[in-house]
Scaffold this motif. Structure first.
Motif, PDB file in Angstrom:
ATOM      1  N   SER A   1       0.814  -1.217   0.000  1.00  0.00           N
ATOM      2  CA  SER A   1       0.000   0.000   0.000  1.00  0.00           C
ATOM      3  C   SER A   1       0.848   1.268   0.000  1.00  0.00           C
ATOM      4  O   SER A   1       0.350   2.348  -0.311  1.00  0.00           O
TER       5      SER A   1
ATOM      6  N   ILE B   1       0.240   2.213   6.930  1.00  0.00           N
ATOM      7  CA  ILE B   1      -0.529   1.811   8.100  1.00  0.00           C
ATOM      8  C   ILE B   1      -0.667   0.297   8.092  1.00  0.00           C
ATOM      9  O   ILE B   1      -0.470  -0.361   7.070  1.00  0.00           O
TER      10      ILE B   1
ATOM     11  N   ASP C   1      -3.566  -0.919   9.774  1.00  0.00           N
ATOM     12  CA  ASP C   1      -4.966  -1.115  10.141  1.00  0.00           C
ATOM     13  C   ASP C   1      -5.849  -0.662   8.986  1.00  0.00           C
ATOM     14  O   ASP C   1      -5.380  -0.569   7.856  1.00  0.00           O
ATOM     15  N   GLY C   2      -7.109  -0.411   9.225  1.00  0.00           N
ATOM     16  CA  GLY C   2      -8.007   0.064   8.185  1.00  0.00           C
ATOM     17  C   GLY C   2      -8.079  -0.874   6.988  1.00  0.00           C
ATOM     18  O   GLY C   2      -8.213  -2.094   7.140  1.00  0.00           O
ATOM     19  N   ASP C   3      -7.980  -0.289   5.792  1.00  0.00           N
ATOM     20  CA  ASP C   3      -8.081  -1.072   4.557  1.00  0.00           C
ATOM     21  C   ASP C   3      -6.978  -2.123   4.444  1.00  0.00           C
ATOM     22  O   ASP C   3      -7.198  -3.201   3.884  1.00  0.00           O
TER      23      ASP C   3
ATOM     24  N   ARG D   1      -8.024  -5.059   6.545  1.00  0.00           N
ATOM     25  CA  ARG D   1      -9.113  -5.773   5.865  1.00  0.00           C
ATOM     26  C   ARG D   1      -8.581  -6.584   4.691  1.00  0.00           C
ATOM     27  O   ARG D   1      -9.001  -7.726   4.481  1.00  0.00           O
TER      28      ARG D   1
ATOM     29  N   GLU E   1      -8.846  -8.131  10.854  1.00  0.00           N
ATOM     30  CA  GLU E   1      -9.561  -6.912  11.216  1.00  0.00           C
ATOM     31  C   GLU E   1      -8.849  -6.149  12.328  1.00  0.00           C
ATOM     32  O   GLU E   1      -8.398  -6.743  13.310  1.00  0.00           O
ATOM     33  N   ALA E   2      -8.757  -4.831  12.138  1.00  0.00           N
ATOM     34  CA  ALA E   2      -8.127  -3.965  13.141  1.00  0.00           C
ATOM     35  C   ALA E   2      -8.942  -3.996  14.434  1.00  0.00           C
ATOM     36  O   ALA E   2     -10.110  -4.370  14.440  1.00  0.00           O
ATOM     37  N   ASP E   3      -8.306  -3.597  15.489  1.00  0.00           N
ATOM     38  CA  ASP E   3      -8.935  -3.531  16.811  1.00  0.00           C
ATOM     39  C   ASP E   3      -9.420  -4.892  17.315  1.00  0.00           C
ATOM     40  O   ASP E   3     -10.431  -4.979  18.009  1.00  0.00           O
TER      41      ASP E   3
ATOM     42  N   HIS F   1      -5.239  -8.885  15.442  1.00  0.00           N
ATOM     43  CA  HIS F   1      -4.530  -7.779  14.787  1.00  0.00           C
ATOM     44  C   HIS F   1      -3.421  -7.261  15.697  1.00  0.00           C
ATOM     45  O   HIS F   1      -2.288  -7.060  15.261  1.00  0.00           O
TER      46      HIS F   1
ATOM     47  N   SER G   1      -4.572   9.307  15.887  1.00  0.00           N
ATOM     48  CA  SER G   1      -4.829   7.879  16.062  1.00  0.00           C
ATOM     49  C   SER G   1      -4.192   7.033  14.958  1.00  0.00           C
ATOM     50  O   SER G   1      -4.176   5.821  15.053  1.00  0.00           O
ATOM     51  N   VAL G   2      -3.668   7.676  13.914  1.00  0.00           N
ATOM     52  CA  VAL G   2      -3.035   6.942  12.824  1.00  0.00           C
ATOM     53  C   VAL G   2      -1.593   6.620  13.200  1.00  0.00           C
ATOM     54  O   VAL G   2      -0.825   7.506  13.556  1.00  0.00           O
TER      55      VAL G   2
END
Length: 88
Positions: free
Chosen positions: A20, A28, A30-32, A35, A40-42, A46, A72-73
């Motif tokens: 990415s 990052i 997390d996020g996309d 997925r 999955e984040a959180d 993960h 938070s990023v």
């Protein structure tokens, strides 16, 4: 030693994160990206995968070079160890 499912999830997450990134820029996990890696984040899975990558030295945290992003990023750079892990 990490169990194989954790290592596999972590490597997929690292691969998706690295893919990415544009021209070696930070990415990052997390996020996309999470997925796309089907982690999955959180979730505990993960968190364990990210912890594994950090503990193995595959990624390093990026400092405050991107103040325009939300606090938070969390951004990461891949290390030589991370590149080696992707080649294995």
């Amino acid at each position: 030693m990490a169990n194989e499912p954790l290592k596999a999830r972590a490597l997929i997450l690292l691969s998706k994160g690295y893919e990415s990134a544009h021209e070696g820029k930070p990415f990052i996990l997390d996020g996309d990206v999470a997925r796309a890696a089907q982690v999955e984040a959180d979730t505990p899975e993960h968190a364990a995968a990210v912890d594994y990558l950090v503990m193995e030295g595959a990624v390093k945290f990026v400092g405050d070079r991107h103040p325009h992003l939300s606090r938070s990023v969390v951004l990461y750079d891949i290390t030589e160890r991370g590149l080696e892990m992707l080649r294995e």
